[in-house]
Design an enzyme around this catalytic site. Structure first.
Site, PDB file in Angstrom:
ATOM      1  N   CYS A 195      24.911  22.166  27.901  1.00  0.00           N
ATOM      2  CA  CYS A 195      26.051  21.836  27.048  1.00  0.00           C
ATOM      3  C   CYS A 195      26.217  20.324  26.929  1.00  0.00           C
ATOM      4  O   CYS A 195      26.657  19.818  25.887  1.00  0.00           O
ATOM      5  CB  CYS A 195      27.328  22.488  27.565  1.00  0.00           C
TER       6      CYS A 195
ATOM      7  N   HIS B 212      32.405  21.974  31.574  1.00  0.00           N
ATOM      8  CA  HIS B 212      31.761  22.252  30.284  1.00  0.00           C
ATOM      9  C   HIS B 212      31.990  21.083  29.335  1.00  0.00           C
ATOM     10  O   HIS B 212      33.076  20.483  29.307  1.00  0.00           O
ATOM     11  CB  HIS B 212      32.338  23.542  29.685  1.00  0.00           C
TER      12      HIS B 212
END
Length: 530
Positions: A89, A334
């Site tokens: 990510c 994230h």
């Protein structure tokens, strides 16, 4: 006088700042005295600034400024999402921010570099050109980033997005030097990447005893901001350029009066970058823990107060991308990003998911990296889009349109027929989001037709088609004999050929009823065999 002559010829020395992730010059800078003139010299500070606008003589200009793309080649709409290949990510979020950097994207889409590059496999510029081209020309799709983008960096676990970002920028900068490995540091700072992201710091130390001035210039590609005591980006910038007093144990050893004397040290931006990368220092260098606090950042940022020449008019930057980290540590969490498409709409880029967003949502994030572009640059690119894109090779537009339409048909079988008009495809690929594009398809799709009168000509002569009134109660109340007759006829046993015709028509009638179920005014058809 030797120092003065060096100064007037513009022969300055620089320290090459090799660690890109730490962009603030500090005490580690070598103090290079470019002048020993006292404050009352005929050459004032203002005069000295004007004389060194070019900073240093450049032996070789690697990327002349006139070669930068002057108009936009980017599609107006948002591009593709990126597939997460497992703890990537941070790669995807960084790549999306670079993809929507107008000067970089325009240069990549011009394919100028790949036409002259002779080492395509190991070249980061060629790799980024392929990625940006795919991402921007595949709206509504999800693409897989090339493994070559993170080769030598990704080790199967989550890494720091800012470190990967600067790793990529530095690799692109080095790719600009394949045939110029022996050039000096000053010439290396004329690469295309430095012209887009780079500028120069000015660290000035003024001796309070003899008023001698020492200036140090150093290149930067990003700016790191300490947010421990700052509530906004502007406050962090003010702290960055706040004068620092050097006295006591930290007294300055002046090269003019040759004494240890109190001095004032000031750090300012001497030259501005076209694209400004501001890094909010959210993670501890020791533990990696995150500073989870809200730091306000504006949509428009005036950088003039932080320049070496603060009174030359506003220098406005506009926000076009934000990289966000969700979590409590740099070792987990994230990463995702927000980007501003050429059309002006904001989008949230969360790996494969691409969703429309608003500036209110963008400005409310706990940002990690902020991307600003000079307002004049953004407006120039936006105006070129409103006027129309640059001419392309003959037939290229039609080829792209057919390819895009074919890909959508393969991915969405329900959209295989009918084909859209050309102007609808153009509007969908340039101005609309994917959801809007699908809505337009449904609106313009030809609806299935079933007209029982067209079938009548193929029926055998012993078959009668009766169109029942849509008002059932009317037939029941006013024509009971017809209702009874219909029931008797329908209960009779047809011949084999009649049964085949009846079954076929019943099947067709069923499909017609399903396709027109929402049409309250459609008529029912009843087949009766005599």
């Amino acid at each position: 006088m030797e120092d003065d002559s060096l100064y007037l010829r513009g022969e300055w020395q620089f320290n090459h700042f090799s660690k890109l992730t730490s962009s603030r010059p500090d005490a580690a800078f070598a103090e290079i005295q470019r002048t020993s003139l006292p404050e009352k010299s005929p050459l004032s500070c203002e005069t000295r600034v004007d004389l060194c606008d070019d900073l240093a003589p450049v032996a070789r200009q690697l990327a002349p400024r006139e070669k930068l793309p002057l108009s936009s080649r980017r599609p107006a709409a948002v591009g593709a999402g990126l597939q997460n290949m497992g703890n990537t990510c941070y790669v995807n979020a960084s790549l999306q921010c670079l993809t929507y950097t107008p000067p970089l994207a325009n240069y990549m889409l011009s394919r100028e570099h790949s036409q002259t590059c002779h080492r395509h496999k190991g070249c980061m510029l060629c790799t980024m050109q392929a990625h940006i081209t795919r991402a921007l020309h595949n709206p509504g799709h999800v693409i897989q980033p090339s493994q070559a983008l993170a080769a030598g960096f990704h080790r199967g676990k989550q890494e720091d997005a800012h470190e990967f970002l600067m790793f990529t920028v530095d690799a692109m900068k080095k790719a600009c030097l394949p045939g110029h490995k022996q050039v000096d540091h000053h010439s290396k700072d004329t690469t295309l990447i430095h012209q887009i992201f780079g500028g120069y710091w000015r660290s000035q130390i003024k001796c309070l005893h003899c008023h001698g001035i020492s200036d140090t210039f150093d290149p930067y590609l990003d700016i790191a901001l300490d947010i421990q005591a700052a509530q906004s980006v502007q406050q962090a910038l003010e702290q960055l350029v706040k004068p620092e007093e050097l006295n006591g144990e930290n007294a300055y050893h002046c090269g003019v009066c040759l004494q240890r004397a109190p001095a004032s040290k000031t750090l300012t931006l001497h030259t501005s970058a076209k694209v400004l990368i501001l890094v909010l220092k959210r993670f501890s260098d020791v533990t990696g823990n995150k500073i989870a606090k809200n730091v306000q950042y504006p949509e428009c940022l005036d950088m003039q107060p932080y320049m070496s020449q603060p009174n030359t008019g506003p220098l406005v930057y506009v926000l076009y991308a934000v990289l966000v980290h969700a979590g409590w540590s740099c070792h987990n969490g994230h990463y995702f990003s927000y980007v501003k498409a050429q059309e002006g709409q904001w989008y949230k880029m969360d790996d494969a998911e691409v969703t429309a967003s608003s500036i209110t949502s963008v400005l409310s994030q706990q940002a990690y990296v902020l991307f600003y572009i000079q307002k004049s640059e953004w407006e120039r690119h936006s105006e070129s889009v409103s006027r129309g894109r640059e001419p392309r090779a003959l037939g290229a537009e039609d080829t792209d349109r057919r390819a895009t339409q074919g890909e959508l048909k393969r991915d969405h079988p329900c959209l295989q027929a009918p084909e859209l008009d050309e102007h609808l495809v153009e509007r969908a690929t340039q101005e609309s989001t994917l959801d809007h594009w699908k809505f337009l398809q449904e609106q313009n799709k030809t609806k299935p037709e079933f007209n029982v009168r067209k079938v009548e000509g193929t029926l055998p002569p012993d078959v009668l088609v009766i169109h029942q009134s849509k008002y059932k109660c009317g037939m029941k109340n006013h024509h009971p004999e017809q209702q009874s007759s219909l029931l008797n006829l329908s209960s009779s046993t047809p011949t084999h050929q009649e049964s085949m015709n009846t079954g076929t028509l019943a099947s067709l009638r069923g499909r017609a009823r399903r396709s027109k179920g929402k049409n309250k005014h459609s008529k029912r058809a009843l087949l009766v065999c005599q």
